[in-house]
Design a protein around this motif. Structure first.
Motif, PDB file in Angstrom:
ATOM      1  N   PHE A  78     -10.026  -0.245   0.071  1.00 49.57           N
ATOM      2  CA  PHE A  78     -10.569   0.125   1.553  1.00 49.57           C
ATOM      3  C   PHE A  78     -10.323  -0.183   2.507  1.00 49.57           C
ATOM      4  N   LEU A  79      -9.779  -1.503   2.074  1.00 49.88           N
ATOM      5  CA  LEU A  79      -9.336  -1.887   3.040  1.00 49.88           C
ATOM      6  C   LEU A  79      -7.372  -1.993   3.364  1.00 49.88           C
ATOM      7  N   TYR A  80      -7.170  -1.790   2.301  1.00 51.84           N
ATOM      8  CA  TYR A  80      -5.687  -2.694   2.704  1.00 51.84           C
ATOM      9  C   TYR A  80      -4.951  -1.430   1.454  1.00 51.84           C
ATOM     10  N   SER A  81      -5.263   0.006   0.329  1.00 59.41           N
ATOM     11  CA  SER A  81      -4.517   0.991  -0.278  1.00 59.41           C
ATOM     12  C   SER A  81      -3.870   1.934   0.642  1.00 59.41           C
ATOM     13  N   GLU A  82      -2.613   1.681   0.916  1.00 57.15           N
ATOM     14  CA  GLU A  82      -1.625   3.050   1.252  1.00 57.15           C
ATOM     15  C   GLU A  82      -1.950   4.390   1.208  1.00 57.15           C
TER      16      GLU A  82
ATOM     17  N   PHE B   5       5.645   6.529  -5.640  1.00 56.76           N
ATOM     18  CA  PHE B   5       4.989   6.241  -4.233  1.00 56.76           C
ATOM     19  C   PHE B   5       4.912   5.134  -3.514  1.00 56.76           C
ATOM     20  N   GLY B   6       5.259   4.584  -4.819  1.00 53.21           N
ATOM     21  CA  GLY B   6       5.275   2.691  -4.412  1.00 53.21           C
ATOM     22  C   GLY B   6       4.837   1.828  -5.590  1.00 53.21           C
ATOM     23  N   TYR B   7       3.731   1.109  -5.158  1.00 53.58           N
ATOM     24  CA  TYR B   7       3.745  -0.393  -6.193  1.00 53.58           C
ATOM     25  C   TYR B   7       2.019   0.307  -6.455  1.00 53.58           C
ATOM     26  N   HIS B   8       0.770  -0.245  -7.515  1.00 52.78           N
ATOM     27  CA  HIS B   8       0.307   0.239  -7.448  1.00 52.78           C
ATOM     28  C   HIS B   8      -0.677  -0.954  -8.707  1.00 52.78           C
ATOM     29  N   ILE B   9      -2.196  -0.848  -8.292  1.00 58.91           N
ATOM     30  CA  ILE B   9      -2.678  -1.378  -9.240  1.00 58.91           C
ATOM     31  C   ILE B   9      -4.021  -0.362  -9.569  1.00 58.91           C
TER      32      ILE B   9
ATOM     33  N   GLN C 230      -9.850  13.183 -19.844  1.00 58.67           N
ATOM     34  CA  GLN C 230      -9.819  12.677 -18.664  1.00 58.67           C
ATOM     35  C   GLN C 230     -10.664  10.834 -17.618  1.00 58.67           C
ATOM     36  N   ILE C 231     -10.401  11.119 -17.661  1.00 59.60           N
ATOM     37  CA  ILE C 231     -10.461   8.974 -16.535  1.00 59.60           C
ATOM     38  C   ILE C 231     -11.070   9.497 -15.302  1.00 59.60           C
ATOM     39  N   ASN C 232     -12.158   9.019 -14.950  1.00 61.51           N
ATOM     40  CA  ASN C 232     -11.224   8.355 -13.348  1.00 61.51           C
ATOM     41  C   ASN C 232     -11.587   6.689 -13.134  1.00 61.51           C
ATOM     42  N   CYS C 233     -10.595   6.441 -12.361  1.00 62.50           N
ATOM     43  CA  CYS C 233     -10.506   5.219 -12.083  1.00 62.50           C
ATOM     44  C   CYS C 233     -10.142   4.926 -10.454  1.00 62.50           C
ATOM     45  N   ARG C 234      -9.627   3.646  -9.994  1.00 64.93           N
ATOM     46  CA  ARG C 234      -9.163   3.588  -8.682  1.00 64.93           C
ATOM     47  C   ARG C 234      -7.977   2.665  -9.107  1.00 64.93           C
ATOM     48  N   HIS C 235      -7.161   2.942  -7.801  1.00 68.70           N
ATOM     49  CA  HIS C 235      -5.680   2.210  -7.198  1.00 68.70           C
ATOM     50  C   HIS C 235      -6.432   1.557  -6.398  1.00 68.70           C
ATOM     51  N   ILE C 236      -5.003   0.739  -5.678  1.00 69.81           N
ATOM     52  CA  ILE C 236      -4.146   0.314  -4.872  1.00 69.81           C
ATOM     53  C   ILE C 236      -3.508   0.509  -3.751  1.00 69.81           C
ATOM     54  N   LEU C 237      -2.297   1.486  -3.514  1.00 60.67           N
ATOM     55  CA  LEU C 237      -0.622   1.349  -2.977  1.00 60.67           C
ATOM     56  C   LEU C 237      -1.056   1.039  -1.915  1.00 60.67           C
ATOM     57  N   LEU C 238       0.640  -0.274  -2.352  1.00 61.92           N
ATOM     58  CA  LEU C 238       1.487  -0.673  -1.444  1.00 61.92           C
ATOM     59  C   LEU C 238       2.941  -0.006  -1.151  1.00 61.92           C
ATOM     60  N   ARG C 239       3.235   0.386  -0.177  1.00 62.32           N
ATOM     61  CA  ARG C 239       4.899   0.642  -0.534  1.00 62.32           C
ATOM     62  C   ARG C 239       5.496   0.058   0.330  1.00 62.32           C
TER      63      ARG C 239
ATOM     64  N   GLU D 264       6.353  13.610   3.713  1.00 66.67           N
ATOM     65  CA  GLU D 264       5.107  13.811   3.582  1.00 66.67           C
ATOM     66  C   GLU D 264       4.191  13.543   1.980  1.00 66.67           C
ATOM     67  N   LYS D 265       5.819  13.669   0.650  1.00 67.16           N
ATOM     68  CA  LYS D 265       4.785  14.419  -0.409  1.00 67.16           C
ATOM     69  C   LYS D 265       4.455  12.335  -0.622  1.00 67.16           C
ATOM     70  N   LYS D 266       5.995  11.774  -0.169  1.00 67.92           N
ATOM     71  CA  LYS D 266       6.015  10.200  -0.396  1.00 67.92           C
ATOM     72  C   LYS D 266       5.412   9.238   0.651  1.00 67.92           C
ATOM     73  N   ASN D 267       5.497   9.873   1.420  1.00 68.82           N
ATOM     74  CA  ASN D 267       4.640   9.608   2.779  1.00 68.82           C
ATOM     75  C   ASN D 267       5.401   7.861   3.400  1.00 68.82           C
ATOM     76  N   ARG D 268       7.189   8.520   3.125  1.00 67.98           N
ATOM     77  CA  ARG D 268       8.115   7.618   3.693  1.00 67.98           C
ATOM     78  C   ARG D 268       8.862   7.792   4.060  1.00 67.98           C
ATOM     79  N   GLU D 269       9.972   7.124   5.173  1.00 62.91           N
ATOM     80  CA  GLU D 269      10.968   7.290   5.905  1.00 62.91           C
ATOM     81  C   GLU D 269      12.141   8.156   5.409  1.00 62.91           C
ATOM     82  N   VAL D 270      12.452   9.010   5.733  1.00 64.34           N
ATOM     83  CA  VAL D 270      13.807   9.544   5.243  1.00 64.34           C
ATOM     84  C   VAL D 270      14.764   9.688   6.399  1.00 64.34           C
TER      85      VAL D 270
END
Length: 456
Positions: free
Chosen positions: A222-226, A270-274, A284-293, A382-388
């Motif tokens: 909630f605090l840090y995932s991008e 899209f970046g790096y995840h845990i 099927q699975i339900n999971c959480r992730h944290i994404l940083l770019r 927009e798809k990868k949420n990064r500047e190009v």
């Protein structure tokens, strides 16, 4: 426990019967629901109509005339299709049903803000909402399969399309808004290694804090995932199948077995995840992730702008075709092998209406003429949420016009086929109505229905 009180009756074909009154009562005999329609041996309850009306209001759906006419008629038509599916032993793909249910639930949760708010909105716990959605989606897929079977032979020939176009009154010929075709060359500036190392170090720190019990994964997400969408849900992604994620993510997420453990760091486009497993349910699975770019430096973006502007000069001077430059220089895998031609994801066509293009591209080509090439510019992918960095070439510009055979053959072909399918389905439904027992209770029959024959 709810008890349905009714008189027994027989059903030849889909049904012909004598029904007096139906009511849904509680054990004390108090009526808590009522039957509005009966189709064959299937009742349509007032509560069912009210619930669908509530859902339609949430979705912003509008009706021609009263919803208390349109909704029960819609339910009745669905019952005709579902009966036919039983006759033809049509079964929907269960994996697709489950995937659609989870997508719908995720949509509700993301838009309402939390599971609790979804439960408040629908006045029932999430498992009951899921159960209802399973039935709804299963029915939708089943109906689609019946419709496809009924209309599978509809194929328009050029002669059909010409005849259809000639038969259209002038005021029925659709107006086609401005459409464009665009080629693009994209550079993705490299991310500095120290930026990647910093992102990985932060993710390792989060992992250690979760594994040691110092912090909760959901709070850190909630605090840090991008990934801003899932961050609002404390990193939760909802139930998904393997194919719903990019392979690198799926390969790790679907091998998790302990909900208390955090995955290794996963790199995707899209970046790096845990990742943390919440629950497995079948395939099927339900999971959480944290994404940083990792962030691209301004200097590297500016350097890429200079590089593309130099390439533009070579193209404008005629020393290299745009098509070839796209193939060998562009780093956008979705377009570089197609001469840089952009494809409209919603239609599969290379033509776009201006509002369907990324805003940065639409602004560049708004005043351009076919064959012109823009200066290089920085835009958000927009798809990868990064500047190009990109430059675009306007290849085709078709101004707003009345549809015609030379420019809009595929549009007119689709119109012809849709009309032919609608005629087949309408004739089928009205014949089924004739062959089916239908009773509409007093107070529900005074409607201008879409299909003929309901009131007998």
């Amino acid at each position: 426990m709810k008890i349905i009180k009714k008189l027994k009756y027989a059903l030849p074909a889909l049904g012909a019967a004598i029904v007096t009154s139906w009511a849904l009562a509680d054990p004390t005999g108090n009526v808590i629901d009522e039957v509005a329609w009966v189709v064959g041996d299937e009742p349509i309850y007032k509560s069912e109509i009210e619930e669908l009306y509530q859902q339609a209001q949430y979705d912003g759906q509008t009706f021609e005339g009263s919803p208390y006419c349109a909704i029960p008629e819609q339910i009745a038509v669905e019952k005709l299709y579902l009966h036919q599916a039983k006759v033809d032993t049509i079964e929907p793909p269960e994996s697709a049903v489950q995937s659609a249910v989870e997508q719908r639930l995720n949509f509700f949760i993301n838009n309402m803000g939390s599971r609790e708010r979804v439960e408040q909105q629908f006045r029932k716990p999430l498992p009951q909402i899921r159960e209802q959605l399973v039935e709804l989606m299963r029915n939708q897929y089943t109906i689609q399969q019946v419709q496809q079977a009924l209309t599978k032979d509809v194929k328009a020939t050029p002669a059909d399309v010409r005849k259809f176009y000639a038969s259209l009154p002038a005021d029925s010929i659709p107006t086609v808004p401005l459409q464009v075709e665009v080629q693009i060359i994209t550079l993705v500036p490299p991310v500095p290694q120290e930026e990647i190392d910093d992102v990985k170090a932060r993710l390792r720190d989060y992992t250690e804090r979760v594994n040691s019990g110092e912090a909760d994964f959901s709070t850190l997400a909630f605090l840090y995932s991008e990934d801003t969408g899932s961050a609002k849900q404390r990193g939760e992604l909802g139930f998904h199948g393997k194919a719903d994620f990019v392979p690198e993510f799926s390969n790790v997420a679907f091998n998790l077995s302990d909900p208390k453990k955090v995955s290794k760091i996963v790199e995707t486009e899209f970046g790096y995840h845990i990742i943390q497993l919440i629950e497995k349910r079948g395939e099927q699975i339900n999971c959480r992730h944290i994404l940083l770019r990792p962030k691209v430096s301004r200097a590297d973006l500016d350097s890429s702008v200079v590089r593309l502007d130099s390439l533009r000069s070579e193209i404008v001077a005629g020393r290299i075709p745009f098509d070839e430059a796209a193939r060998y220089v562009s780093q956008d895998k979705d377009t570089r092998n197609n001469k840089g031609i952009m494809t409209n994801a919603s239609t599969g066509s290379s033509r776009f209406q201006m509002q369907d293009l990324p805003a940065a591209i639409a602004r560049r080509i708004e005043s351009m003429q076919p064959g012109e090439i823009s200066q290089a510019f920085i835009m958000m992918d927009e798809k990868k949420n990064r500047e190009v960095v990109a430059m675009v070439r306007l290849t085709t510009r078709v101004e707003t016009h009345k549809a015609n055979l030379s420019d809009d053959y595929n549009l007119l072909k689709d119109m012809y086929e849709e009309r032919a399918k609608d005629q087949i389905l309408r004739a089928w439904i009205e014949q089924k109505i004739k062959d089916t027992y239908v009773r509409i209770e007093p107070g529900w029959e005074g409607c201008d229905f879409h299909y003929q024959g309901w009131v007998k």
